[in-house]
Write an enzyme that holds these catalytic residues in place. Structure first.
Site, PDB file in Angstrom:
ATOM      1  CG  HIS A 184      -0.480   0.270   2.528  1.00 55.01           C
ATOM      2  ND1 HIS A 184      -1.043  -0.285   3.662  1.00 55.01           N
ATOM      3  CD2 HIS A 184       0.527   1.042   2.985  1.00 55.01           C
ATOM      4  CE1 HIS A 184      -0.401   0.137   4.717  1.00 55.01           C
ATOM      5  NE2 HIS A 184       0.556   0.935   4.346  1.00 55.01           N
ATOM      6  CD  GLU A 217      -4.542  -1.607   3.383  1.00 57.27           C
ATOM      7  OE1 GLU A 217      -3.406  -1.457   2.865  1.00 57.27           O
ATOM      8  OE2 GLU A 217      -4.686  -2.083   4.515  1.00 57.27           O
TER       9      GLU A 217
END
Ligand code: GLP
Length: 267
Positions: free
Chosen positions: A138, A143
């Site tokens: 990330h 994410e």
């Protein structure tokens, strides 16, 4: 993308701090994008030292942090606002009104996120964005599976990230807030320059995927391959998974910009 591989983590921090201080000195009203995490702490220490000893002037600088935990007020000692206050803002002559961190306790996180992107645009965009890398790839809190064009928004953290950040919450990952507001990957890519700093063997596999691709929303950091002006400063441990080392070494020895940045570290 320009890569600098440093002998150790201390040298990466020196170079990263130098890139940031050079930016502030050449454009005193610069807009910086800032990051949190353990990697950044020593970089901020060096900037504070530069301010104290060599007068690095933050009075005209505007900042936008990448992210904040939803539910934590800026007074909470694990909030990123608190982190920034402790490691940088409280120790230099920055105007607090020019520092921006998403508000983790905003009534409407969606609206807060949209307003954050507008505030970045109103400030003229980010000149230099500092980035770390999560062990799951990330950047900010984008994410895996985050759209590569995403804007600032609330997101739910991956369990791997909760575990990675548990250290700051007494080692218990169930105490890490699972929701955050993060600058989007697309927002990050709009910064005029990116500075990604990665150290340590734990990130060598993911760093190789970020640098050597393929570009994929499974590895949000790989989006930096789209950026025209991206510096990566990494240490030997983090570089261990790269397969194109000879080419990278060649560039470090022959690119004038890289030579200039590395020179004092080599001495
Ligand atoms: C947090 C931040 C990221 C940062 C990451 C790396 O997850 N949201 O922006 O890159 O930490 O942290 P560390 O430097 O502690 O490995």
């Amino acid at each position: 993308m320009k890569l600098i591989i440093c002998p150790n983590a201390a040298a990466t921090r020196q170079i990263a701090a130098r890139v940031i201080s050079r930016q502030i000195r050449s454009k005193p009203d610069t807009v910086l994008g800032l990051a949190t995490g353990r990697t950044m702490e020593a970089i901020y220490r060096l900037l504070v030292l530069d301010h104290r000893e060599k007068g690095l002037d933050f009075s005209g600088v505007t900042t936008f942090n990448l992210d904040e935990y939803v539910g934590l007020p800026g007074t909470h000692d694990q909030s990123y606002r608190y982190y920034m206050q402790t490691h940088l803002f409280g120790q230099v002559n920055i105007q607090s009104g020019l520092t921006h961190v998403p508000d983790g306790v905003a009534d409407d996180p969606e609206a807060e996120a949209a307003a954050y992107d507008k505030a970045i645009a109103a400030a003229g965009g980010i000149d230099l964005q500092l980035l770390g890398l999560g062990e799951n790839g990330h950047i900010g809190f984008n994410e895996p599976l985050s759209p590569l064009s995403s804007r600032t928004r609330p997101v739910t953290l991956d369990r791997a990230t909760l575990k990675q950040n548990a250290g700051m919450f007494g080692g218990d990952y169930s105490l890490v807030p699972a929701r955050t507001i993060t600058m989007g990957t697309g927002t990050i890519l709009e910064a005029r320059e990116l500075l990604l700093v990665v150290t340590g063997a734990a990130k060598s596999d993911i760093l190789a995927r970020v640098v050597e691709g393929p570009v994929s929303s499974f590895v949000p950091g790989s989006a930096i391959q789209f950026h025209q002006n991206c510096f990566m400063v990494i240490d030997e441990d983090a570089a261990a998974g790269l397969t194109q080392r000879e080419m990278i070494d060649w560039q470090m020895k022959n690119d004038p910009e890289l030579i200039a940045l590395l020179a004092p570290v080599r001495n």
